[in-house]
Write a protein that holds these residues in place. Structure first.
Motif, mmCIF file in Angstrom:
data_model
loop_
_atom_site.group_PDB
_atom_site.id
_atom_site.type_symbol
_atom_site.label_atom_id
_atom_site.label_comp_id
_atom_site.label_asym_id
_atom_site.label_seq_id
_atom_site.Cartn_x
_atom_site.Cartn_y
_atom_site.Cartn_z
ATOM 1 N N UNK A 40 27.178 106.452 -9.473
ATOM 2 C CA UNK A 40 27.495 105.129 -8.913
ATOM 3 C C UNK A 40 28.634 104.438 -9.642
ATOM 4 N N UNK A 41 29.758 105.123 -9.742
ATOM 5 C CA UNK A 41 30.932 104.532 -10.363
ATOM 6 C C UNK A 41 31.328 103.222 -9.687
ATOM 7 N N UNK A 42 31.301 103.208 -8.354
ATOM 8 C CA UNK A 42 31.740 102.029 -7.616
ATOM 9 C C UNK A 42 30.948 100.781 -7.949
ATOM 10 N N UNK A 43 29.640 100.933 -8.180
ATOM 11 C CA UNK A 43 28.841 99.778 -8.589
ATOM 12 C C UNK A 43 29.315 99.248 -9.940
ATOM 13 N N UNK A 44 29.713 100.162 -10.812
ATOM 14 C CA UNK A 44 30.213 99.759 -12.124
ATOM 15 C C UNK A 44 31.572 99.094 -12.070
ATOM 16 N N UNK A 45 32.301 99.301 -10.967
ATOM 17 C CA UNK A 45 33.601 98.641 -10.802
ATOM 18 C C UNK A 45 33.453 97.222 -10.255
ATOM 19 N N UNK A 46 32.310 96.929 -9.656
ATOM 20 C CA UNK A 46 32.151 95.633 -9.004
ATOM 21 C C UNK A 46 32.130 94.478 -10.019
ATOM 22 N N UNK A 47 32.228 93.249 -9.486
ATOM 23 C CA UNK A 47 32.159 92.065 -10.346
ATOM 24 C C UNK A 47 30.910 92.122 -11.213
ATOM 25 N N UNK A 48 31.019 91.628 -12.417
ATOM 26 C CA UNK A 48 29.927 91.706 -13.391
ATOM 27 C C UNK A 48 28.622 91.137 -12.849
ATOM 28 N N UNK A 49 28.700 90.038 -12.098
ATOM 29 C CA UNK A 49 27.474 89.381 -11.646
ATOM 30 C C UNK A 49 26.825 90.043 -10.441
ATOM 31 N N UNK A 50 27.458 91.065 -9.871
ATOM 32 C CA UNK A 50 26.888 91.740 -8.697
ATOM 33 C C UNK A 50 25.730 92.647 -9.101
ATOM 34 N N UNK A 51 25.913 93.445 -10.132
ATOM 35 C CA UNK A 51 24.888 94.402 -10.558
ATOM 36 C C UNK A 51 24.386 94.147 -11.974
ATOM 37 N N UNK A 52 25.034 93.268 -12.703
ATOM 38 C CA UNK A 52 24.612 92.934 -14.066
ATOM 39 C C UNK A 52 24.530 94.175 -14.953
ATOM 40 N N UNK A 53 25.530 95.056 -14.812
ATOM 41 C CA UNK A 53 25.595 96.237 -15.675
ATOM 42 C C UNK A 53 25.939 95.822 -17.104
ATOM 43 N N UNK A 54 25.573 96.651 -18.051
ATOM 44 C CA UNK A 54 25.943 96.372 -19.426
ATOM 45 C C UNK A 54 27.460 96.482 -19.569
ATOM 46 N N UNK A 55 28.044 95.766 -20.537
ATOM 47 C CA UNK A 55 29.492 95.886 -20.754
ATOM 48 C C UNK A 55 29.926 97.332 -20.990
ATOM 49 N N UNK A 56 29.098 98.105 -21.698
ATOM 50 C CA UNK A 56 29.447 99.501 -21.975
ATOM 51 C C UNK A 56 29.479 100.324 -20.688
ATOM 52 N N UNK A 57 28.469 100.145 -19.826
ATOM 53 C CA UNK A 57 28.418 100.896 -18.573
ATOM 54 C C UNK A 57 29.596 100.535 -17.678
ATOM 55 N N UNK A 58 29.893 99.245 -17.598
ATOM 56 C CA UNK A 58 30.996 98.809 -16.754
ATOM 57 C C UNK A 58 32.332 99.330 -17.295
ATOM 58 N N UNK A 59 32.502 99.297 -18.600
ATOM 59 C CA UNK A 59 33.736 99.818 -19.199
ATOM 60 C C UNK A 59 33.889 101.307 -18.927
ATOM 61 N N UNK A 60 32.797 102.058 -19.062
ATOM 62 C CA UNK A 60 32.851 103.496 -18.792
ATOM 63 C C UNK A 60 33.184 103.779 -17.338
ATOM 64 N N UNK A 61 32.613 102.991 -16.429
ATOM 65 C CA UNK A 61 32.891 103.190 -15.002
ATOM 66 C C UNK A 61 34.362 102.942 -14.708
ATOM 67 N N UNK A 62 34.921 101.869 -15.239
ATOM 68 C CA UNK A 62 36.325 101.548 -14.989
ATOM 69 C C UNK A 62 37.253 102.567 -15.641
ATOM 70 N N UNK A 63 36.902 103.032 -16.819
ATOM 71 C CA UNK A 63 37.724 104.045 -17.486
ATOM 72 C C UNK A 63 37.724 105.358 -16.702
ATOM 73 N N UNK A 64 36.552 105.755 -16.199
ATOM 74 C CA UNK A 64 36.494 106.977 -15.401
ATOM 75 C C UNK A 64 37.265 106.790 -14.097
ATOM 76 N N UNK A 65 37.159 105.602 -13.502
ATOM 77 C CA UNK A 65 37.935 105.324 -12.301
ATOM 78 C C UNK A 65 39.427 105.402 -12.561
ATOM 79 N N UNK A 66 39.860 104.894 -13.718
ATOM 80 C CA UNK A 66 41.276 104.973 -14.082
ATOM 81 C C UNK A 66 41.707 106.429 -14.241
ATOM 82 N N UNK A 67 40.832 107.256 -14.796
ATOM 83 C CA UNK A 67 41.137 108.689 -14.885
ATOM 84 C C UNK A 67 41.366 109.298 -13.504
ATOM 85 N N UNK A 68 40.528 108.899 -12.544
ATOM 86 C CA UNK A 68 40.674 109.427 -11.191
ATOM 87 C C UNK A 68 42.014 109.014 -10.591
#
Length: 217
Positions: free
Chosen positions: A182-210
């Motif tokens: 669920x990379x896309x959920x990790x890309x969403x606004x912080x208040x949408x899924x309330x992911x941890x900062x680490x999870x959200x950072x990892x999702x965005x970094x992996x998305x940037x790799x793509x």
């Protein structure tokens, strides 16, 4: 042909920052009843992250493009998501096939529940190919950001490990499929899924790799 010319124009020798000013990421609109429109804040946030960390000049507003549209060929990076059914007509499958063979890149992100449908749909696009899990040393995990353990786990879902699958054509990865992640959920606004900062950072970094891989391959 236009897509090939576009991809060639993205880089000059020695350049490390992909994308001309105004380039848009694209969201794939498909039939079948699945919610292709899920995660509306995901691509804008990914574009912002890439602009800040890859030196891109992506348009923050993403494009929405239908599977069978000739407009598909205007976008080097195509994102597909949802929770449910996916259906491609013969014409749509052929159009998507030609897009990918012409140099395009498709990221499929299972938002939980689309796996059995998207596999059938993509088999219609490439009947001769099978999704295979990519090794952790694949280039997709070694762009600007290194993921030595492969795809990061963002959401629990069935509590299975995240897996990154690919379709490869003549040595080129043309489709990356993120499953149980669920990379896309990790890309969403912080208040949408309330992911941890680490999870959200990892999702965005992996998305940037793509994005980086899609623009440089």
């Amino acid at each position: 042909m236009f897509l090939l010319i576009l991809l060639l124009s993205l880089f000059t020798p020695g350049q490390t920052s992909p994308g001309p000013a105004g380039m848009k990421l694209a969201l794939l609109k498909y039939n079948g009843g699945g919610d292709w429109y899920a995660n509306p804040t995901a691509l804008p946030n990914l574009a912002r992250f890439c602009n800040q960390n890859l030196g891109t000049a992506l348009d923050i507003e993403y494009a929405t493009v239908e599977v069978g549209s000739p407009e598909l060929f205007n976008f080097p990076f195509l994102h597909m998501t949802g929770h449910g059914n996916v259906v491609f007509s013969d014409m749509e499958a052929q159009n998507l096939r030609q897009y990918l063979l012409a140099g395009g890149f498709l990221h499929i992100d299972d938002n939980y529940g689309m796996d059995p449908f998207v596999r059938v749909a993509m088999k219609k696009v490439f009947p001769e190919l099978e999704f295979t899990e990519l090794p952790f040393n694949h280039e997709i995990y070694r762009q600007k950001y290194a993921f030595s353990g492969g795809l990061p786990k963002i959401h629990k879902h069935d509590d299975k490990p995240a897996q990154g699958y690919g379709l490869t054509w003549q040595g080129r990865l043309i489709c990356f499929y993120s499953f149980e992640c669920d990379l896309g959920d990790g890309w969403e606004d912080q208040d949408v899924h309330n992911d941890t900062p680490e999870a959200r950072a990892n999702a965005l970094k992996m998305g940037a790799n793509l994005v980086q891989y899609a623009f440089q391959q």
